[in-house]
Design a protein around this motif. Structure first.
Motif, PDB file in Angstrom:
ATOM      1  N   LEU A  41       0.815  -1.216   0.000  1.00 41.73           N
ATOM      2  CA  LEU A  41       0.000   0.000   0.000  1.00 41.73           C
ATOM      3  C   LEU A  41       0.848   1.266   0.000  1.00 41.73           C
ATOM      4  N   GLY A  42       2.159   1.107   0.085  1.00 38.58           N
ATOM      5  CA  GLY A  42       3.029   2.272   0.149  1.00 38.58           C
ATOM      6  C   GLY A  42       2.920   3.013   1.462  1.00 38.58           C
ATOM      7  N   MET A  43       2.596   2.280   2.522  1.00 40.76           N
ATOM      8  CA  MET A  43       2.437   2.879   3.846  1.00 40.76           C
ATOM      9  C   MET A  43       3.583   2.418   4.749  1.00 40.76           C
ATOM     10  N   ALA A  44       3.897   3.218   5.725  1.00 41.27           N
ATOM     11  CA  ALA A  44       4.845   2.785   6.747  1.00 41.27           C
ATOM     12  C   ALA A  44       4.156   1.746   7.633  1.00 41.27           C
ATOM     13  N   PRO A  45       4.844   0.664   7.964  1.00 42.26           N
ATOM     14  CA  PRO A  45       4.209  -0.317   8.852  1.00 42.26           C
ATOM     15  C   PRO A  45       3.983   0.273  10.226  1.00 42.26           C
ATOM     16  N   PRO A  46       2.963  -0.175  10.920  1.00 40.18           N
ATOM     17  CA  PRO A  46       2.749   0.319  12.284  1.00 40.18           C
ATOM     18  C   PRO A  46       3.925  -0.080  13.167  1.00 40.18           C
ATOM     19  N   PRO A  47       4.174   0.678  14.224  1.00 36.29           N
ATOM     20  CA  PRO A  47       5.301   0.346  15.099  1.00 36.29           C
ATOM     21  C   PRO A  47       5.121  -1.006  15.773  1.00 36.29           C
ATOM     22  N   ALA A  48       6.247  -1.663  16.022  1.00 36.56           N
ATOM     23  CA  ALA A  48       6.204  -2.940  16.727  1.00 36.56           C
ATOM     24  C   ALA A  48       5.774  -2.724  18.172  1.00 36.56           C
ATOM     25  N   VAL A  49       4.876  -3.603  18.628  1.00 35.10           N
ATOM     26  CA  VAL A  49       4.364  -3.514  19.996  1.00 35.10           C
ATOM     27  C   VAL A  49       4.477  -4.896  20.642  1.00 35.10           C
ATOM     28  N   PRO A  50       5.145  -5.015  21.775  1.00 26.85           N
ATOM     29  CA  PRO A  50       5.173  -6.314  22.469  1.00 26.85           C
ATOM     30  C   PRO A  50       3.755  -6.765  22.800  1.00 26.85           C
ATOM     31  N   PHE A  51       3.528  -8.062  22.698  1.00 23.91           N
ATOM     32  CA  PHE A  51       2.193  -8.615  22.946  1.00 23.91           C
ATOM     33  C   PHE A  51       1.627  -8.153  24.283  1.00 23.91           C
ATOM     34  N   GLU A  52       2.481  -8.113  25.307  1.00 30.97           N
ATOM     35  CA  GLU A  52       2.025  -7.764  26.640  1.00 30.97           C
ATOM     36  C   GLU A  52       1.509  -6.323  26.719  1.00 30.97           C
ATOM     37  N   GLU A  53       1.975  -5.460  25.796  1.00 29.92           N
ATOM     38  CA  GLU A  53       1.592  -4.048  25.827  1.00 29.92           C
ATOM     39  C   GLU A  53       0.559  -3.683  24.757  1.00 29.92           C
ATOM     40  N   ALA A  54       0.201  -4.630  23.913  1.00 30.93           N
ATOM     41  CA  ALA A  54      -0.692  -4.328  22.792  1.00 30.93           C
ATOM     42  C   ALA A  54      -2.103  -4.020  23.273  1.00 30.93           C
ATOM     43  N   ASP A  55      -2.728  -3.056  22.606  1.00 36.00           N
ATOM     44  CA  ASP A  55      -4.103  -2.673  22.908  1.00 36.00           C
ATOM     45  C   ASP A  55      -5.035  -3.536  22.070  1.00 36.00           C
ATOM     46  N   MET A  56      -5.548  -4.607  22.655  1.00 38.68           N
ATOM     47  CA  MET A  56      -6.404  -5.552  21.939  1.00 38.68           C
ATOM     48  C   MET A  56      -7.611  -5.905  22.788  1.00 38.68           C
ATOM     49  N   SER A  57      -8.689  -6.235  22.107  1.00 34.60           N
ATOM     50  CA  SER A  57      -9.868  -6.723  22.804  1.00 34.60           C
ATOM     51  C   SER A  57      -9.567  -8.114  23.373  1.00 34.60           C
ATOM     52  N   PRO A  58     -10.332  -8.555  24.358  1.00 32.65           N
ATOM     53  CA  PRO A  58     -10.129  -9.915  24.876  1.00 32.65           C
ATOM     54  C   PRO A  58     -10.237 -10.976  23.774  1.00 32.65           C
ATOM     55  N   MET A  59     -11.138 -10.762  22.810  1.00 30.67           N
ATOM     56  CA  MET A  59     -11.277 -11.715  21.709  1.00 30.67           C
ATOM     57  C   MET A  59     -10.005 -11.762  20.867  1.00 30.67           C
ATOM     58  N   ALA A  60      -9.493 -10.591  20.456  1.00 27.43           N
ATOM     59  CA  ALA A  60      -8.276 -10.542  19.652  1.00 27.43           C
ATOM     60  C   ALA A  60      -7.095 -11.129  20.411  1.00 27.43           C
ATOM     61  N   ARG A  61      -7.010 -10.815  21.693  1.00 27.84           N
ATOM     62  CA  ARG A  61      -5.895 -11.328  22.495  1.00 27.84           C
ATOM     63  C   ARG A  61      -5.945 -12.846  22.606  1.00 27.84           C
ATOM     64  N   SER A  62      -7.150 -13.393  22.644  1.00 24.18           N
ATOM     65  CA  SER A  62      -7.282 -14.846  22.809  1.00 24.18           C
ATOM     66  C   SER A  62      -6.689 -15.617  21.629  1.00 24.18           C
ATOM     67  N   PHE A  63      -6.686 -15.007  20.434  1.00 22.29           N
ATOM     68  CA  PHE A  63      -6.120 -15.693  19.275  1.00 22.29           C
ATOM     69  C   PHE A  63      -4.630 -15.960  19.463  1.00 22.29           C
ATOM     70  N   TYR A  64      -3.976 -15.135  20.248  1.00 19.25           N
ATOM     71  CA  TYR A  64      -2.541 -15.291  20.461  1.00 19.25           C
ATOM     72  C   TYR A  64      -2.217 -16.379  21.481  1.00 19.25           C
ATOM     73  N   SER A  65      -3.232 -17.033  22.032  1.00 21.80           N
ATOM     74  CA  SER A  65      -2.971 -18.147  22.941  1.00 21.80           C
ATOM     75  C   SER A  65      -2.623 -19.417  22.178  1.00 21.80           C
ATOM     76  N   ASP A  66      -2.876 -19.421  20.860  1.00 23.63           N
ATOM     77  CA  ASP A  66      -2.555 -20.558  19.998  1.00 23.63           C
ATOM     78  C   ASP A  66      -1.445 -20.182  19.036  1.00 23.63           C
ATOM     79  N   SER A  67      -0.424 -21.018  18.923  1.00 20.80           N
ATOM     80  CA  SER A  67       0.604 -20.844  17.904  1.00 20.80           C
ATOM     81  C   SER A  67       0.851 -22.201  17.255  1.00 20.80           C
ATOM     82  N   LYS A  68       0.585 -22.293  15.966  1.00 28.15           N
ATOM     83  CA  LYS A  68       0.738 -23.577  15.273  1.00 28.15           C
ATOM     84  C   LYS A  68       0.792 -23.371  13.775  1.00 28.15           C
ATOM     85  N   ARG A  69       1.300 -24.360  13.092  1.00 28.16           N
ATOM     86  CA  ARG A  69       1.288 -24.425  11.642  1.00 28.16           C
ATOM     87  C   ARG A  69       0.367 -25.569  11.238  1.00 28.16           C
ATOM     88  N   VAL A  70      -0.550 -25.313  10.328  1.00 25.39           N
ATOM     89  CA  VAL A  70      -1.596 -26.287   9.994  1.00 25.39           C
ATOM     90  C   VAL A  70      -1.331 -26.890   8.619  1.00 25.39           C
TER      91      VAL A  70
END
Length: 284
Positions: free
Chosen positions: A224-253
């Motif tokens: 898109l020719g945009m600057a990427p958003p700044p990196a944010v550690p997971f612990e400090e990220a502003d996310m809803s409980p639903m969005a945060r819950s997705f990060y409880s799983d890490s896998k390759r399918v």
């Protein structure tokens, strides 16, 4: 003879499938809770049906059923309201599809899973999905096929939309990997199953290229020719409980089964090809 699909909870993935079936002369009936969606559904060639409703008559007409509605705290909403009708209609149905999620596998610390992997969901949402899958599969004589979908994106839904709205985040969490799937590939996988039914079978629906979420955001911003958003550690990220819950799983399918059994050749085997296509479609 005209085939009729009853699409229960006619959402993003079901709409993509309906567009394929309508072109082939199918009659598609889609349920929605919102009367304001009726005109849109009709324009797409889909007969709208306001939910909740009595399904007795429409099930007598349907040859195929797709259910996209997610379970809630009380269980599967479709089975709760229409389970008896679906069970009675089972012998007359040629195919039933249940759209589930790869969240049923739980966390594997970035490791690989396939359809034979143990189900060990890490979230309440995943546990509900496991229970709903089993309830659908346990209905006698119902020709159910389960599709475990990875993270879904497509037109108007995905990293481009988040970047443009200014809500995209480049969240960094060690060993975090997600699998993804373009909505058009979901549609072609489900259609391939309809063409080659195998009741009781489970299919992972994902692309070939699991990646950390920040990698995909960075590439989308570059396109898109945009600057990427700044990196944010997971612990400090502003996310809803639903969005945060997705990060409880890490896998390759793994997705070998849709290729080997259904003969599917992915339209978008990786996020780069999919994002290029989405950008080009928007530009045109």
């Amino acid at each position: 003879m005209t085939k009729t699909l009853l699409s229960l909870g006619h959402g993003f993935s079901a709409q993509a499938l309906a567009s394929l079936l309508v072109k082939d002369g199918w009659h598609v009936i889609g349920t929605t809770r919102k009367p304001e969606k009726f005109d849109k559904l009709k324009a797409e060639g889909v007969e709208p049906l306001l939910w909740p409703c009595d399904l007795t008559e429409v099930l007598s007409e349907a040859t195929h059923v797709l259910t996209s509605a997610g379970p809630d705290a009380e269980g599967d909403p479709i089975l709760r309201l229409a389970g008896d009708d679906i069970a009675k209609a089972a012998p007359n149905l040629e195919w039933v599809g249940y759209l589930s999620t790869t969240g049923v596998y739980g966390d594997h610390d970035g490791g690989w899973v396939d359809e034979e992997s143990d189900l060990d969901p890490a979230t309440v949402r995943g546990k509900r999905r496991v229970k709903a899958e089993r309830e659908w599969l346990d209905i006698p004589d119902l020709p159910v096929h389960v599709f475990r979908l990875a993270g879904i994106y497509g037109p108007g839904r995905g990293p481009f939309a988040k970047l443009r709205r200014g809500v995209a985040q480049r969240v960094i969490k060690k060993n975090q990997v997600f699998s993804r799937i373009h909505v058009d590939d979901i549609a072609q996988v489900v259609k391939a199953s309809i063409d080659k039914p195998n009741p009781g079978r489970v299919y992972n629906v994902c692309d070939d290229d699991p990646q950390p979420p920040e990698v995909v955001i960075e590439y989308a911003a570059e396109l898109l020719g945009m600057a990427p958003p700044p990196a944010v550690p997971f612990e400090e990220a502003d996310m809803s409980p639903m969005a945060r819950s997705f990060y409880s799983d890490s896998k390759r399918v793994r997705n070998d089964r849709i290729k080997n059994e259904l003969g599917v050749k992915l339209l978008y085997p990786d996020y780069k090809s999919a994002l290029h296509a989405l950008r080009d479609a928007e530009n045109s």
